[in-house]
Design a protein around this motif. Structure first.
Motif, PDB file in Angstrom:
ATOM      1  N   ILE A   1       0.862  -1.181   0.000  1.00 61.42           N
ATOM      2  CA  ILE A   1       0.000   0.000   0.000  1.00 61.42           C
ATOM      3  C   ILE A   1       0.896   1.227   0.000  1.00 61.42           C
ATOM      4  CG2 ILE A   1      -1.795   1.257   1.230  1.00 61.42           C
ATOM      5  CD1 ILE A   1      -2.541  -1.414   2.525  1.00 61.42           C
ATOM      6  N   PRO A   2       0.969   1.955  -1.122  1.00 64.43           N
ATOM      7  CA  PRO A   2       1.828   3.135  -1.143  1.00 64.43           C
ATOM      8  C   PRO A   2       1.220   4.251  -0.300  1.00 64.43           C
ATOM      9  CG  PRO A   2       0.746   2.838  -3.256  1.00 64.43           C
ATOM     10  CD  PRO A   2       0.354   1.675  -2.403  1.00 64.43           C
ATOM     11  N   LEU A   3       2.024   4.842   0.588  1.00 64.41           N
ATOM     12  CA  LEU A   3       1.568   5.990   1.360  1.00 64.41           C
ATOM     13  C   LEU A   3       1.850   7.278   0.607  1.00 64.41           C
ATOM     14  CD1 LEU A   3       2.613   5.122   5.000  1.00 64.41           C
ATOM     15  CD2 LEU A   3       0.338   5.105   4.003  1.00 64.41           C
ATOM     16  N   THR A   4       3.047   7.419   0.097  1.00 66.91           N
ATOM     17  CA  THR A   4       3.403   8.593  -0.696  1.00 66.91           C
ATOM     18  C   THR A   4       4.357   8.166  -1.792  1.00 66.91           C
ATOM     19  OG1 THR A   4       5.282   9.104   0.710  1.00 66.91           O
ATOM     20  CG2 THR A   4       3.208  10.201   1.239  1.00 66.91           C
ATOM     21  N   SER A   5       4.375   8.905  -2.832  1.00 71.61           N
ATOM     22  CA  SER A   5       5.340   8.688  -3.904  1.00 71.61           C
ATOM     23  C   SER A   5       6.001  10.026  -4.167  1.00 71.61           C
ATOM     24  CB  SER A   5       4.639   8.154  -5.145  1.00 71.61           C
ATOM     25  OG  SER A   5       5.571   7.939  -6.153  1.00 71.61           O
ATOM     26  N   LEU A   6       7.047  10.309  -3.398  1.00 69.79           N
ATOM     27  CA  LEU A   6       7.684  11.621  -3.448  1.00 69.79           C
ATOM     28  C   LEU A   6       8.401  11.867  -4.767  1.00 69.79           C
ATOM     29  CD1 LEU A   6       9.110  11.619   0.173  1.00 69.79           C
ATOM     30  CD2 LEU A   6       7.002  12.682  -0.651  1.00 69.79           C
ATOM     31  N   ALA A   7       9.125  10.915  -5.226  1.00 71.04           N
ATOM     32  CA  ALA A   7       9.923  11.134  -6.427  1.00 71.04           C
ATOM     33  C   ALA A   7       9.136  10.838  -7.696  1.00 71.04           C
ATOM     34  CB  ALA A   7      11.173  10.259  -6.391  1.00 71.04           C
ATOM     35  N   GLY A   8       8.182   9.932  -7.622  1.00 65.40           N
ATOM     36  CA  GLY A   8       7.463   9.529  -8.816  1.00 65.40           C
ATOM     37  C   GLY A   8       8.340   8.754  -9.774  1.00 65.40           C
ATOM     38  N   ARG A   9       9.480   8.326  -9.310  1.00 69.43           N
ATOM     39  CA  ARG A   9      10.453   7.607 -10.124  1.00 69.43           C
ATOM     40  C   ARG A   9      10.087   6.130 -10.169  1.00 69.43           C
ATOM     41  NH1 ARG A   9      14.955   4.852  -8.421  1.00 69.43           N
ATOM     42  NH2 ARG A   9      16.442   4.468 -10.063  1.00 69.43           N
ATOM     43  N   PRO A  10      10.063   5.536 -11.370  1.00 74.30           N
ATOM     44  CA  PRO A  10       9.774   4.099 -11.453  1.00 74.30           C
ATOM     45  C   PRO A  10      10.869   3.276 -10.767  1.00 74.30           C
ATOM     46  CG  PRO A  10       9.890   5.099 -13.649  1.00 74.30           C
ATOM     47  CD  PRO A  10      10.285   6.136 -12.661  1.00 74.30           C
ATOM     48  N   LEU A  11      10.434   2.236 -10.064  1.00 73.11           N
ATOM     49  CA  LEU A  11      11.378   1.372  -9.357  1.00 73.11           C
ATOM     50  C   LEU A  11      11.652   0.076 -10.121  1.00 73.11           C
ATOM     51  CD1 LEU A  11       9.904   1.814  -5.788  1.00 73.11           C
ATOM     52  CD2 LEU A  11      11.924   2.925  -6.742  1.00 73.11           C
ATOM     53  N   HIS A  12      10.714  -0.330 -10.921  1.00 70.32           N
ATOM     54  CA  HIS A  12      10.877  -1.574 -11.686  1.00 70.32           C
ATOM     55  C   HIS A  12      10.032  -1.489 -12.946  1.00 70.32           C
ATOM     56  CE1 HIS A  12       6.902  -2.872 -10.377  1.00 70.32           C
ATOM     57  NE2 HIS A  12       7.242  -2.499  -9.149  1.00 70.32           N
ATOM     58  N   ARG A  13      10.199  -2.476 -13.808  1.00 64.83           N
ATOM     59  CA  ARG A  13       9.419  -2.515 -15.044  1.00 64.83           C
ATOM     60  C   ARG A  13       8.784  -3.883 -15.240  1.00 64.83           C
ATOM     61  NH1 ARG A  13      14.312  -1.234 -19.189  1.00 64.83           N
ATOM     62  NH2 ARG A  13      15.901  -2.367 -18.091  1.00 64.83           N
ATOM     63  N   ILE A  14       8.191  -4.377 -14.179  1.00 64.83           N
ATOM     64  CA  ILE A  14       7.543  -5.690 -14.225  1.00 64.83           C
ATOM     65  C   ILE A  14       6.397  -5.695 -15.233  1.00 64.83           C
ATOM     66  CG2 ILE A  14       6.102  -7.271 -12.894  1.00 64.83           C
ATOM     67  CD1 ILE A  14       7.968  -6.715 -10.511  1.00 64.83           C
ATOM     68  N   GLN A  15       5.566  -4.669 -15.218  1.00 61.10           N
ATOM     69  CA  GLN A  15       4.426  -4.638 -16.134  1.00 61.10           C
ATOM     70  C   GLN A  15       4.891  -4.665 -17.591  1.00 61.10           C
ATOM     71  OE1 GLN A  15       2.017  -1.057 -16.111  1.00 61.10           O
ATOM     72  NE2 GLN A  15       0.213  -2.259 -16.631  1.00 61.10           N
ATOM     73  N   GLU A  16       5.901  -3.889 -17.905  1.00 57.79           N
ATOM     74  CA  GLU A  16       6.442  -3.850 -19.268  1.00 57.79           C
ATOM     75  C   GLU A  16       6.938  -5.228 -19.694  1.00 57.79           C
ATOM     76  OE1 GLU A  16      10.262  -1.822 -21.567  1.00 57.79           O
ATOM     77  OE2 GLU A  16       9.665  -1.056 -19.610  1.00 57.79           O
ATOM     78  N   VAL A  17       7.675  -5.894 -18.823  1.00 59.15           N
ATOM     79  CA  VAL A  17       8.212  -7.220 -19.150  1.00 59.15           C
ATOM     80  C   VAL A  17       7.083  -8.239 -19.240  1.00 59.15           C
ATOM     81  CG1 VAL A  17       9.751  -9.066 -18.386  1.00 59.15           C
ATOM     82  CG2 VAL A  17      10.455  -6.688 -18.136  1.00 59.15           C
TER      83      VAL A  17
ATOM     84  N   GLU B   1       2.669  -4.810  -9.890  1.00 63.19           N
ATOM     85  CA  GLU B   1       3.367  -4.464 -11.117  1.00 63.19           C
ATOM     86  C   GLU B   1       3.389  -2.968 -11.409  1.00 63.19           C
ATOM     87  OE1 GLU B   1       1.656  -6.410 -14.514  1.00 63.19           O
ATOM     88  OE2 GLU B   1       0.026  -4.978 -14.636  1.00 63.19           O
ATOM     89  N   GLN B   2       2.741  -2.152 -10.577  1.00 64.39           N
ATOM     90  CA  GLN B   2       2.840  -0.702 -10.759  1.00 64.39           C
ATOM     91  C   GLN B   2       4.288  -0.295 -10.545  1.00 64.39           C
ATOM     92  OE1 GLN B   2       0.063   1.193  -8.151  1.00 64.39           O
ATOM     93  NE2 GLN B   2      -1.700   0.567  -9.371  1.00 64.39           N
ATOM     94  N   ALA B   3       4.811   0.497 -11.452  1.00 64.79           N
ATOM     95  CA  ALA B   3       6.236   0.844 -11.441  1.00 64.79           C
ATOM     96  C   ALA B   3       6.662   1.578 -10.178  1.00 64.79           C
ATOM     97  CB  ALA B   3       6.580   1.676 -12.670  1.00 64.79           C
ATOM     98  N   SER B   4       5.733   2.229  -9.496  1.00 64.83           N
ATOM     99  CA  SER B   4       6.086   2.978  -8.287  1.00 64.83           C
ATOM    100  C   SER B   4       5.964   2.129  -7.016  1.00 64.83           C
ATOM    101  CB  SER B   4       5.204   4.210  -8.155  1.00 64.83           C
ATOM    102  OG  SER B   4       3.844   3.821  -8.046  1.00 64.83           O
ATOM    103  N   THR B   5       5.530   0.877  -7.140  1.00 65.29           N
ATOM    104  CA  THR B   5       5.390   0.005  -5.981  1.00 65.29           C
ATOM    105  C   THR B   5       6.753  -0.507  -5.544  1.00 65.29           C
ATOM    106  OG1 THR B   5       3.195  -0.692  -6.677  1.00 65.29           O
ATOM    107  CG2 THR B   5       4.325  -2.100  -5.097  1.00 65.29           C
ATOM    108  N   ASP B   6       7.042  -0.335  -4.281  1.00 65.04           N
ATOM    109  CA  ASP B   6       8.302  -0.790  -3.701  1.00 65.04           C
ATOM    110  C   ASP B   6       8.116  -2.236  -3.251  1.00 65.04           C
ATOM    111  OD1 ASP B   6      10.799  -0.936  -2.662  1.00 65.04           O
ATOM    112  OD2 ASP B   6      10.442   0.424  -0.992  1.00 65.04           O
ATOM    113  N   LEU B   7       8.542  -3.176  -4.101  1.00 64.97           N
ATOM    114  CA  LEU B   7       8.357  -4.606  -3.821  1.00 64.97           C
ATOM    115  C   LEU B   7       9.416  -5.131  -2.869  1.00 64.97           C
ATOM    116  CD1 LEU B   7       7.648  -6.022  -7.378  1.00 64.97           C
ATOM    117  CD2 LEU B   7       6.016  -5.676  -5.536  1.00 64.97           C
TER     118      LEU B   7
END
Length: 177
Positions: free
Chosen positions: A17-33, A59-65
């Motif tokens: 559950i993301p609380l905040t996404s300060l940078a908006g920077r993608p962490l992974h590209r699971i969905q793309e793959v 698979e959301q790129a901003s999710t910290d897995l």
């Protein structure tokens, strides 16, 4: 000061559950793959033994897995873990991109085999599927493209099976009992 995403895990340890996404920077590209590999959300959910909502959240790129979740995705997609991590604008590695292309070709060949109506077309499709499996044995598990909508197992029913259709809608005023 560096920015970071802050996440809290709910009672079920697999739904971040993301609380905040300060940078908006993608962490992974699971969905793309996943999309390049031709795996549907439903297929991923079945493989993980969870629901589509959880897979979509992961698979959301901003999710910290968690690292364990990243490795589960790595095994499911059969790609190196490094190719799931976001890098600065680089395309997927050549082997992963080529595998994705082979999966799409195999899906097409399996679809041709499924709809082949003449013996010669069937034989040609069987040869193509066999040759693809000789080149890349893991393609044996690839299913054909869905013909209409999402494929369902024999145990699943579509929404049409749940709806009652009045005979008059189909046959006019004639009612059959």
């Amino acid at each position: 000061m560096s920015s970071a995403d802050v996440f809290v895990y709910s009672d079920t340890p697999v739904i971040p559950i993301p609380l905040t996404s300060l940078a908006g920077r993608p962490l992974h590209r699971i969905q793309e793959v996943r999309i390049q590999q031709g795996m549907s959300l439903r297929a991923a959910a079945r493989q993980f033994g969870t629901d589509v909502r959880t897979v979509r959240a992961q698979e959301q790129a901003s999710t910290d897995l968690r690292l364990s979740d990243l490795y589960r995705w790595q095994r499911a997609l059969n790609v190196p873990a490094v190719d799931l991590l976001e890098e600065s604008g680089e395309a997927l590695s050549r082997p992963v991109a080529e595998r994705a292309k082979m999966v799409r070709v195999m899906k097409t060949a399996a679809s041709l085999l499924e709809v082949a109506d003449s013996p010669s077309a069937r034989r040609m499709a069987e040869n193509l599927v066999q040759q693809l499996c000789d080149v890349m044995p893991e393609l044996k598990e690839v299913s054909p493209w869905p013909t209409v909508g999402q494929r369902r197992s024999l145990e699943e029913l579509g929404r049409a099976a749940e709806q009652v259709i009045d005979d008059r809608a189909v046959f006019g005023n004639e009612v059959f009992e």
